[in-house]
Design an enzyme around this catalytic site. Sequence first.
Site, PDB file in Angstrom:
ATOM      1  N   THR A 139     -12.388 -17.691  11.270  1.00 47.95           N
ATOM      2  CA  THR A 139     -12.950 -19.034  11.456  1.00 47.95           C
ATOM      3  C   THR A 139     -12.124 -20.020  10.636  1.00 47.95           C
ATOM      4  O   THR A 139     -12.007 -19.871   9.419  1.00 47.95           O
ATOM      5  CB  THR A 139     -14.413 -19.057  10.978  1.00 47.95           C
ATOM      6  N   PHE A 170     -17.938 -13.988  17.394  1.00 46.67           N
ATOM      7  CA  PHE A 170     -19.298 -14.466  17.136  1.00 46.67           C
ATOM      8  C   PHE A 170     -20.217 -13.366  16.629  1.00 46.67           C
ATOM      9  O   PHE A 170     -21.432 -13.484  16.712  1.00 46.67           O
ATOM     10  CB  PHE A 170     -19.881 -15.083  18.414  1.00 46.67           C
ATOM     11  N   GLU A 173     -23.549  -9.733  11.503  1.00 42.48           N
ATOM     12  CA  GLU A 173     -23.638  -8.513  10.699  1.00 42.48           C
ATOM     13  C   GLU A 173     -24.943  -7.815  11.057  1.00 42.48           C
ATOM     14  O   GLU A 173     -25.942  -8.457  11.365  1.00 42.48           O
ATOM     15  CB  GLU A 173     -23.585  -8.869   9.213  1.00 42.48           C
ATOM     16  N   LYS A 272     -36.970 -19.231  12.975  1.00 40.64           N
ATOM     17  CA  LYS A 272     -37.837 -18.513  12.037  1.00 40.64           C
ATOM     18  C   LYS A 272     -37.791 -19.242  10.693  1.00 40.64           C
ATOM     19  O   LYS A 272     -36.743 -19.325  10.055  1.00 40.64           O
ATOM     20  CB  LYS A 272     -37.308 -17.086  11.893  1.00 40.64           C
ATOM     21  N   GLY A 274     -38.584 -20.035   6.684  1.00 43.28           N
ATOM     22  CA  GLY A 274     -38.560 -19.193   5.490  1.00 43.28           C
ATOM     23  C   GLY A 274     -37.536 -19.680   4.494  1.00 43.28           C
ATOM     24  O   GLY A 274     -37.265 -20.877   4.377  1.00 43.28           O
ATOM     25  N   CYS A 281     -20.876 -16.620   6.465  1.00 43.65           N
ATOM     26  CA  CYS A 281     -20.435 -17.522   7.535  1.00 43.65           C
ATOM     27  C   CYS A 281     -21.144 -18.868   7.528  1.00 43.65           C
ATOM     28  O   CYS A 281     -20.520 -19.889   7.258  1.00 43.65           O
ATOM     29  CB  CYS A 281     -20.623 -16.843   8.888  1.00 43.65           C
ATOM     30  N   LYS A 284     -20.704 -21.510   4.421  1.00 43.15           N
ATOM     31  CA  LYS A 284     -19.343 -22.024   4.179  1.00 43.15           C
ATOM     32  C   LYS A 284     -18.769 -22.673   5.440  1.00 43.15           C
ATOM     33  O   LYS A 284     -17.982 -23.617   5.347  1.00 43.15           O
ATOM     34  CB  LYS A 284     -18.421 -20.926   3.635  1.00 43.15           C
ATOM     35  N   ARG A 351     -23.138 -12.317  -0.021  1.00 47.17           N
ATOM     36  CA  ARG A 351     -22.466 -13.612  -0.159  1.00 47.17           C
ATOM     37  C   ARG A 351     -23.474 -14.733   0.121  1.00 47.17           C
ATOM     38  O   ARG A 351     -24.180 -14.698   1.128  1.00 47.17           O
ATOM     39  CB  ARG A 351     -21.274 -13.696   0.809  1.00 47.17           C
TER      40      ARG A 351
HETATM   41  C1  UDX Z   1     -23.706 -15.683  11.830  1.00 50.45           C
HETATM   42  C2  UDX Z   1     -23.728 -15.997  13.331  1.00 50.45           C
HETATM   43  O1  UDX Z   1     -25.007 -15.647  13.881  1.00 50.45           O
HETATM   44  C3  UDX Z   1     -22.620 -15.247  14.046  1.00 50.45           C
HETATM   45  O2  UDX Z   1     -22.594 -15.614  15.408  1.00 50.45           O
HETATM   46  C4  UDX Z   1     -21.292 -15.598  13.392  1.00 50.45           C
HETATM   47  O3  UDX Z   1     -20.247 -14.851  13.978  1.00 50.45           O
HETATM   48  C5  UDX Z   1     -21.337 -15.301  11.891  1.00 50.45           C
HETATM   49  O4  UDX Z   1     -22.436 -15.994  11.286  1.00 50.45           O
HETATM   50  P1  UDX Z   1     -24.483 -13.611  10.327  1.00 50.45           P
HETATM   51  O5  UDX Z   1     -23.914 -14.346   9.167  1.00 50.45           O
HETATM   52  O6  UDX Z   1     -24.240 -12.147  10.472  1.00 50.45           O
HETATM   53  O7  UDX Z   1     -23.987 -14.277  11.688  1.00 50.45           O
HETATM   54  O8  UDX Z   1     -26.064 -13.826  10.231  1.00 50.45           O
HETATM   55  P2  UDX Z   1     -27.246 -14.376  11.159  1.00 50.45           P
HETATM   56  O9  UDX Z   1     -27.956 -13.259  11.802  1.00 50.45           O
HETATM   57  O10 UDX Z   1     -26.786 -15.484  12.016  1.00 50.45           O
HETATM   58  O11 UDX Z   1     -28.207 -14.953  10.015  1.00 50.45           O
HETATM   59  C6  UDX Z   1     -27.747 -15.965   9.115  1.00 50.45           C
HETATM   60  C7  UDX Z   1     -28.805 -16.333   8.122  1.00 50.45           C
HETATM   61  O12 UDX Z   1     -29.824 -17.116   8.718  1.00 50.45           O
HETATM   62  C8  UDX Z   1     -29.509 -15.159   7.450  1.00 50.45           C
HETATM   63  O13 UDX Z   1     -29.597 -15.427   6.068  1.00 50.45           O
HETATM   64  C9  UDX Z   1     -30.872 -15.138   8.098  1.00 50.45           C
HETATM   65  O14 UDX Z   1     -31.845 -14.612   7.233  1.00 50.45           O
HETATM   66  C10 UDX Z   1     -31.096 -16.624   8.373  1.00 50.45           C
HETATM   67  N1  UDX Z   1     -32.001 -16.908   9.502  1.00 50.45           N
HETATM   68  C11 UDX Z   1     -31.670 -16.512  10.753  1.00 50.45           C
HETATM   69  C12 UDX Z   1     -33.165 -17.633   9.285  1.00 50.45           C
HETATM   70  O15 UDX Z   1     -33.481 -18.014   8.156  1.00 50.45           O
HETATM   71  N2  UDX Z   1     -33.972 -17.938  10.356  1.00 50.45           N
HETATM   72  C13 UDX Z   1     -33.666 -17.563  11.615  1.00 50.45           C
HETATM   73  O16 UDX Z   1     -34.441 -17.882  12.529  1.00 50.45           O
HETATM   74  C14 UDX Z   1     -32.485 -16.816  11.831  1.00 50.45           C
END
Ligand code: UDX
Length: 474
Positions: A139, A170, A173, A272, A274, A281, A284, A351
């Site tokens: 990215t 995209f 994790e 969601k 909270g 990702c 940053k 992170r």
């Molecule tokens: C994210 C993007 O979803 C992904 O497409 C990109 O390639 C990398 O960044 P990721 O960092 O693995 O992926 O986590 P993600 O599942 O998106 O969750 C990010 C954060 O948002 C988490 O801390 C999660 O707890 C929080 N979250 C997610 C919420 O607080 N509420 C939600 O409804 C969804």
Amino acid sequence: MSTTIPTALDENNVPAKPRLTVVGTGYLGATHAVAMASLGYEVLGVDIDQAKIDRLAAGEVPFFEPGLPELLAEVLETGRLRFTTSFDEAAEFGDVHFICVGTPQLEGSHAANLEYVESAFTELAKRITKPALLVGKSTVPVGTAERLTDIVCLTSPNPELVELAWNPEFLREGYAVQDTLHPDRLVFGVQSEWSEEMLRAAFEPILAADTPVVVADMKTAELVKVAANSFLATKISYINAMAEVCEVTGADVNLLASALGYDDRIGSRFLKPGLGFGGGCLPKDIRAFAHRAEELGAGQAVAFLHEVDAINNRRRRRTVDLVRELAGGDLKGKRIAALGAAFKPNSDDIRDAPALDVADMMRAESASVVVFDPEAMDNARRAYPQLEYAPNFAECIRDADVVVLLTEWQKFRDADPEMMGVLVARRAIVDGRHALDADAYRAAGWEYRALGRPAQPATVRLVEDAKDQVSATA
Ligand code: UDX
């Protein structure tokens, strides 16, 4: 070093099954390398970290990612996936090189640190002696690919043999294998038909499964990734902003979110409420995007991202407020059980983890904070040695004055409030992720609090109000 037999080319100089290298074997690169080998490609994983390469070559995934160790073992067995630290070997082997190195936040700035990306491109470019496509997956700020094209042309002894393309990734994790093998879409940012054909050949099995593909210029491809992550972060902060409004009105953000989510135009995913977002990702990427837009004179267009970030950070402080309230107004000397450290469940990534930030803020108020996470303990210990860590869930909550759920691991969601109640000093819990059954906790005698939800469930309040009215008129 073995000499690679050249791949057979079609009339457009495109190999039917290009040989792939994947430079950078972190969360993104290791998953990409394994997934592509599982699709039948010959893949060489490249990293400058010898220890990481040794572990991967021995079949060990250096981080927690469900399903990846099994798939790694399977593809190592086929011989299609190998690992190296040698860029000479990579340049000789690959037709398509995927650059998957990290672009962390620059220290003391919101900008992205591009030194690893630049170095990966130049290290390969220096060594290219046959037609090769260098594909960025990291990215990056918009405009980076164009700048790298110039750098590669200057660095390569054979610039006419090298082309650049951008193919943002995209994956989430925790679902990395599934997201890589079955993406919602592929985005190809290309400068020529040859690049597009090379990418089509490199993703042939995924395209054959009718995966939509958007072919674009490189700038648009770079932007897709940050625009997508900004949208997701905004959606989360939107519902968390509604939680703030709920807090001052006595409304319930959980019910609000479900009602909003039934509207197909809004949708319930990423709504969601909270403790908010963290990870390597979203935080940053929105900062780097805002920074880049300001550099380009378009700062106003994404000024809202500063607010998205601010709302997200306020949720962390508000969680500490709720714990303090339940602890009787002062955290000093109180034993707090912090459930979770990873930025989200099914990951050991800490992170920018909201969980550890909250735990550390409580420690700063002289609470005795004990942390437990099913997978992220080692990472957490290294980054936050000042916190106390419990060997298991039971020891974490033993004698706690307040329990706070910070990462919604299934193990925590499934826990029995009655059995937990036997271990704690006081039955008081803050549900930082709206992941627990509030009624079950209250029925087991717990004081239950969650961000954006009233202290008492609405029905209890109605009955109590009615009682007050009766006694007032009596
Ligand atoms: C994210 C993007 O979803 C992904 O497409 C990109 O390639 C990398 O960044 P990721 O960092 O693995 O992926 O986590 P993600 O599942 O998106 O969750 C990010 C954060 O948002 C988490 O801390 C999660 O707890 C929080 N979250 C997610 C919420 O607080 N509420 C939600 O409804 C969804």
